[in-house]
Design a protein around this motif. Structure first.
Motif, PDB file in Angstrom:
ATOM      1  N   ALA A  35      13.815-115.161  -1.433  1.00 40.05           N
ATOM      2  CA  ALA A  35      13.127-114.350  -0.418  1.00 40.05           C
ATOM      3  C   ALA A  35      12.648-115.206   0.754  1.00 40.05           C
ATOM      4  CB  ALA A  35      11.953-113.614  -1.054  1.00 40.05           C
ATOM      5  N   LYS A  36      12.067-116.345   0.458  1.00 37.18           N
ATOM      6  CA  LYS A  36      11.484-117.192   1.503  1.00 37.18           C
ATOM      7  C   LYS A  36      12.555-117.760   2.426  1.00 37.18           C
ATOM      8  CE  LYS A  36       7.983-120.811   2.015  1.00 37.18           C
ATOM      9  NZ  LYS A  36       7.125-121.771   1.267  1.00 37.18           N
ATOM     10  N   ILE A  37      13.662-118.213   1.845  1.00 40.26           N
ATOM     11  CA  ILE A  37      14.710-118.826   2.672  1.00 40.26           C
ATOM     12  C   ILE A  37      15.441-117.768   3.495  1.00 40.26           C
ATOM     13  CG2 ILE A  37      16.640-118.741   1.009  1.00 40.26           C
ATOM     14  CD1 ILE A  37      17.279-121.637   1.843  1.00 40.26           C
ATOM     15  N   LEU A  38      15.567-116.576   2.934  1.00 46.05           N
ATOM     16  CA  LEU A  38      16.201-115.494   3.700  1.00 46.05           C
ATOM     17  C   LEU A  38      15.324-115.078   4.885  1.00 46.05           C
ATOM     18  CD1 LEU A  38      17.710-113.320   0.804  1.00 46.05           C
ATOM     19  CD2 LEU A  38      18.977-114.626   2.537  1.00 46.05           C
ATOM     20  N   GLN A  39      14.024-115.225   4.689  1.00 49.19           N
ATOM     21  CA  GLN A  39      13.100-114.895   5.784  1.00 49.19           C
ATOM     22  C   GLN A  39      13.321-115.841   6.974  1.00 49.19           C
ATOM     23  OE1 GLN A  39      11.098-112.255   5.894  1.00 49.19           O
ATOM     24  NE2 GLN A  39      10.484-112.821   7.987  1.00 49.19           N
ATOM     25  N   CYS A  40      13.738-117.080   6.672  1.00 48.90           N
ATOM     26  CA  CYS A  40      14.040-118.046   7.739  1.00 48.90           C
ATOM     27  C   CYS A  40      15.199-117.582   8.620  1.00 48.90           C
ATOM     28  CB  CYS A  40      14.407-119.405   7.147  1.00 48.90           C
ATOM     29  SG  CYS A  40      13.020-120.278   6.431  1.00 48.90           S
ATOM     30  N   LEU A  41      16.071-116.765   8.060  1.00 49.64           N
ATOM     31  CA  LEU A  41      17.263-116.325   8.791  1.00 49.64           C
ATOM     32  C   LEU A  41      17.052-114.986   9.486  1.00 49.64           C
ATOM     33  CD1 LEU A  41      19.937-117.278   6.096  1.00 49.64           C
ATOM     34  CD2 LEU A  41      19.148-118.632   8.055  1.00 49.64           C
ATOM     35  N   SER A  42      15.781-114.588   9.569  1.00 50.08           N
ATOM     36  CA  SER A  42      15.443-113.345  10.268  1.00 50.08           C
ATOM     37  C   SER A  42      15.089-113.659  11.726  1.00 50.08           C
ATOM     38  CB  SER A  42      14.248-112.676   9.571  1.00 50.08           C
ATOM     39  OG  SER A  42      13.709-111.664  10.384  1.00 50.08           O
ATOM     40  N   ALA A  43      15.385-112.728  12.624  1.00 46.03           N
ATOM     41  CA  ALA A  43      15.060-112.916  14.050  1.00 46.03           C
ATOM     42  C   ALA A  43      13.578-112.708  14.310  1.00 46.03           C
ATOM     43  CB  ALA A  43      15.878-111.948  14.888  1.00 46.03           C
ATOM     44  N   GLN A  44      12.927-112.121  13.332  1.00 47.08           N
ATOM     45  CA  GLN A  44      11.512-111.815  13.519  1.00 47.08           C
ATOM     46  C   GLN A  44      10.702-113.099  13.719  1.00 47.08           C
ATOM     47  OE1 GLN A  44       9.919-109.562  10.302  1.00 47.08           O
ATOM     48  NE2 GLN A  44       7.921-109.269  11.241  1.00 47.08           N
ATOM     49  N   GLY A  45       9.836-113.101  14.775  1.00 49.12           N
ATOM     50  CA  GLY A  45       8.950-114.233  15.027  1.00 49.12           C
ATOM     51  C   GLY A  45       9.543-115.311  15.897  1.00 49.12           C
ATOM     52  N   LEU A  46      10.781-115.099  16.392  1.00 46.43           N
ATOM     53  CA  LEU A  46      11.410-116.131  17.225  1.00 46.43           C
ATOM     54  C   LEU A  46      11.174-115.905  18.720  1.00 46.43           C
ATOM     55  CD1 LEU A  46      14.844-116.654  15.420  1.00 46.43           C
ATOM     56  CD2 LEU A  46      12.830-118.134  15.371  1.00 46.43           C
ATOM     57  N   THR A  47      10.587-114.781  19.095  1.00 46.02           N
ATOM     58  CA  THR A  47      10.367-114.475  20.509  1.00 46.02           C
ATOM     59  C   THR A  47       9.167-115.256  21.044  1.00 46.02           C
ATOM     60  OG1 THR A  47      11.209-112.260  20.159  1.00 46.02           O
ATOM     61  CG2 THR A  47       9.961-112.633  22.171  1.00 46.02           C
ATOM     62  N   SER A  48       9.386-115.937  22.201  1.00 47.43           N
ATOM     63  CA  SER A  48       8.307-116.721  22.821  1.00 47.43           C
ATOM     64  C   SER A  48       7.483-115.814  23.734  1.00 47.43           C
ATOM     65  CB  SER A  48       8.890-117.872  23.637  1.00 47.43           C
ATOM     66  OG  SER A  48       7.875-118.513  24.371  1.00 47.43           O
ATOM     67  N   SER A  49       6.188-115.940  23.667  1.00 43.14           N
ATOM     68  CA  SER A  49       5.330-115.130  24.546  1.00 43.14           C
ATOM     69  C   SER A  49       5.132-115.873  25.854  1.00 43.14           C
ATOM     70  CB  SER A  49       3.970-114.871  23.862  1.00 43.14           C
ATOM     71  OG  SER A  49       3.375-116.092  23.494  1.00 43.14           O
ATOM     72  N   GLY A  50       5.926-115.459  26.839  1.00 44.36           N
ATOM     73  CA  GLY A  50       5.787-116.048  28.181  1.00 44.36           C
ATOM     74  C   GLY A  50       6.238-117.484  28.269  1.00 44.36           C
TER      75      GLY A  50
ATOM     76  N   PRO B  92      26.342-114.286   4.638  1.00 45.30           N
ATOM     77  CA  PRO B  92      26.404-113.427   5.833  1.00 45.30           C
ATOM     78  C   PRO B  92      25.174-113.575   6.725  1.00 45.30           C
ATOM     79  CG  PRO B  92      27.066-112.199   3.879  1.00 45.30           C
ATOM     80  CD  PRO B  92      26.499-113.499   3.404  1.00 45.30           C
ATOM     81  N   ALA B  93      24.001-113.707   6.092  1.00 48.78           N
ATOM     82  CA  ALA B  93      22.768-113.872   6.874  1.00 48.78           C
ATOM     83  C   ALA B  93      22.797-115.199   7.639  1.00 48.78           C
ATOM     84  CB  ALA B  93      21.560-113.816   5.948  1.00 48.78           C
ATOM     85  N   TYR B  94      23.293-116.252   7.003  1.00 46.20           N
ATOM     86  CA  TYR B  94      23.346-117.562   7.656  1.00 46.20           C
ATOM     87  C   TYR B  94      24.361-117.552   8.800  1.00 46.20           C
ATOM     88  CZ  TYR B  94      23.560-122.631   8.201  1.00 46.20           C
ATOM     89  OH  TYR B  94      23.512-123.916   8.717  1.00 46.20           O
ATOM     90  N   ARG B  95      25.542-116.965   8.553  1.00 44.05           N
ATOM     91  CA  ARG B  95      26.556-116.900   9.629  1.00 44.05           C
ATOM     92  C   ARG B  95      26.032-116.132  10.840  1.00 44.05           C
ATOM     93  NH1 ARG B  95      30.332-115.992   5.095  1.00 44.05           N
ATOM     94  NH2 ARG B  95      31.683-117.836   4.921  1.00 44.05           N
ATOM     95  N   SER B  96      25.366-115.038  10.560  1.00 42.91           N
ATOM     96  CA  SER B  96      24.827-114.209  11.639  1.00 42.91           C
ATOM     97  C   SER B  96      23.757-114.963  12.430  1.00 42.91           C
ATOM     98  CB  SER B  96      24.242-112.923  11.057  1.00 42.91           C
ATOM     99  OG  SER B  96      23.637-112.143  12.066  1.00 42.91           O
ATOM    100  N   PHE B  97      22.891-115.681  11.713  1.00 47.76           N
ATOM    101  CA  PHE B  97      21.810-116.421  12.364  1.00 47.76           C
ATOM    102  C   PHE B  97      22.383-117.545  13.233  1.00 47.76           C
ATOM    103  CE2 PHE B  97      18.380-119.543  12.610  1.00 47.76           C
ATOM    104  CZ  PHE B  97      17.298-118.740  12.909  1.00 47.76           C
ATOM    105  N   VAL B  98      23.374-118.281  12.693  1.00 48.75           N
ATOM    106  CA  VAL B  98      23.988-119.379  13.452  1.00 48.75           C
ATOM    107  C   VAL B  98      24.717-118.848  14.681  1.00 48.75           C
ATOM    108  CG1 VAL B  98      25.770-121.178  13.388  1.00 48.75           C
ATOM    109  CG2 VAL B  98      24.188-120.916  11.460  1.00 48.75           C
TER     110      VAL B  98
END
Length: 522
Positions: A396-411, A474-480
């Motif tokens: 679960a934890k490593i898959l969370q690393c491959l999520s787009a959530q939290g990657l957006t920079s605020s300004g 698939p999650a890793y390929r998509s993230f890369v």
């Protein structure tokens, strides 16, 4: 009156002389051929010892539960214990002594001549007089060998020695039924007592799981010989012998059933600290499963045993009930042992391995017919549930690393983010780099740790690797594909994009191999 007494004394002296002469003849015969050899030659080939040994009784008897069927169907030919030409003379002398009113003296003469001869034959076979205390002091390996020999001694004694003695009695005392039975009982009582006392000592000794199968072997032979014992030891004079044999049969059955209960309780309460740090099949699991497998070699015997104490139809339902209770006791114990792991993912891997081992063993044995498809399907679902729980907790934890959530920079500034056709629009390069670094660290930790874990079953191991790969790759390929350009456009991209998807797939193939990569024996 004096003439009558003299005649009676002459008859008695003649009887003693003839029997004394017979003893002399037996001794002469022994010098040419030992009594044990004559008994061996009357045995079916499959039941003869591999070596006759010596007068100390060091014989090696075939001891295998599967020999039971061949023993049941074998033909036994009782030996000639007294030369046939002497029997008519002994019969005439016995008749004269009875007519003269010397029945009890006749019984004593016969007993004194034949009882030691029978006991000596057993002694030369290897039969020993052992007390309960002697049995308790013995090492298990030595005791097990003696029990195996005792089973053959019982066959030899009943089917050959006692059968031959009954034939002699029937011929010498023909026409005197009560006297015939009394002489037979007196001649054989000592030999029977030696044999049954050993069985009693085993039945009354301290119970332990490993003794169950020899108890069942002993119970089997007593059941097998029951009708012959009833036939040979007929009449009022033999009542005590018949009752002793039946009593031993019931004690063996009782002890075996109590050992069942002990085993079930011991499985549930087993507190061994044997460590299986890699989550593989626990030694208790393989021990219990092998124990249950052996039980199914004794199905017909167990059916008879349950009938000794149950009022039911004696069907396999009782064996099924006992087996289910043992399996449930094992699961209860495994649940407790699984709590020793600090890593909850390893807890579920351990339970998955052990319950899968139980299911697979049942499916490949006669236990499947007894426990039924419902039991198998229910426990296969439990295996799958533990596999799913392992996957959820471990990854679960490593898959969370491959999520787009939290990657957006605020300004963020242009140095912090890159607009790339919308694929990584608004994503922070620093956060993406950090995410790759975290993924690499977590994956390296998982690889180092879980390549030491073990899934011993090849099919289960491959299916678990595949289940992880189907989620991770698939999650890793998509993230890369989506965020890789942010890193690749900078310096030392290989520092962050450490692995290709193919690298990960190869490394997943090293998971669950364990340090020695061996499967438990089945």
């Amino acid at each position: 009156m004096r003439e009558s007494l003299q005649k009676s004394q002459t008859i008695t002296d003649n009887m003693v002389s003839i029997l004394g002469s017979f003893d002399h003849r037996l001794s002469a015969l022994e010098s040419a051929m030992r009594p044990t050899q004559r008994l061996f030659e009357c045995l079916p080939n499959s039941l003869r010892p591999s070596s006759e040994g010596d007068s100390g009784g060091n014989n090696h008897y075939p001891h295998n539960h599967s020999n039971g069927n061949s023993a049941d169907n074998a033909v036994y030919t009782p030996p000639t214990l007294i030369p046939p030409r002497i029997l008519p003379l002994l019969h005439d002398l016995a008749n004269q002594m009875v007519q003269a009113g010397h029945q009890q003296q006749l019984v004593k003469i016969y007993r004194d001549a034949r009882s030691p001869a029978l006991e000596e034959s057993l002694r030369k076979l290897g039969v020993e007089k052992l007390s309960k205390e002697d049995v308790q002091k013995m090492q298990w390996e030595a005791l097990e060998a003696k029990i195996g020999n005792w089973i053959h001694f019982m066959r030899i004694a009943v089917k050959l020695l006692f059968a031959g003695e009954r034939k002699v009695c029937d011929q010498i005392f023909e026409g005197f039924e009560t006297l015939r039975d009394q002489c037979f009982a007196e001649a054989t009582a000592g030999s029977v007592s030696v044999l049954l006392s050993f069985g009693d000592a085993i039945a009354k000794s301290k119970r332990s799981p490993e003794k169950l199968f020899v108890l069942l072997d002993m119970y089997e032979i007593m059941r097998e010989l029951h009708s012959e014992i009833e036939s040979l030891f007929q009449g009022k004079a033999c009542t005590e012998i018949r009752e002793s044999a039946l009593g031993l049969t019931k004690r063996l059955a009782q002890t075996a059933q109590e050992t069942f209960g002990d085993f079930e309780e011991a499985v549930e309460k087993d507190a061994t600290k044997t460590a299986v740090s890699d989550g593989t099949v626990h030694p208790l699991t393989s021990y219990v499963i092998n124990y249950v497998k052996f039980l199914f070699d004794y199905q017909s015997t167990l059916k008879q045993l349950f009938q000794e104490f149950e009022t039911g139809d004696g069907s396999n339902s009782q064996l099924a009930e006992v087996t289910m209770r043992i399996m449930q006791a094992l699961q209860t114990n495994l649940d407790g042992k699984s709590k020793q792991y600090r890593d909850p993912a390893l807890t579920h891997l351990f339970l998955m391995n052990n319950i899968h081992y139980m299911v697979r063993s049942v499916r490949r044995s006669e236990a499947k017919d007894l426990l039924g498809d419902d039991w198998v399907q229910r426990h296969r679902r439990i295996v799958q549930q533990h596999a799913n729980q392992y996957k959820r907790i471990a990854w679960a934890k490593i898959l969370q690393c491959l999520s787009a959530q939290g990657l957006t920079s605020s300004g963020g500034s242009s140095n912090a983010s890159v607009v790339d056709g919308g694929n990584s629009s608004g994503a922070s390069r620093a956060l993406v780099k950090d995410r790759f670094k975290t993924f690499n660290m977590l994956f390296d930790e998982l690889h180092q740790k879980q390549s030491q874990w073990t899934v011993p079953d090849t099919e289960l191991r491959e299916s678990l690797r595949l289940a992880v790969a189907e989620v991770l790759l698939p999650a890793y390929r998509s993230f890369v594909k989506r965020f890789g350009p942010l890193v690749e456009s900078g310096k030392t991209p290989q520092k962050y994009i450490k692995y290709t998807a193919e690298d990960l797939e190869h490394m997943l193939g090293e998971f669950f191999d364990g340090k020695n990569g061996t499967e438990p024996k089945r």
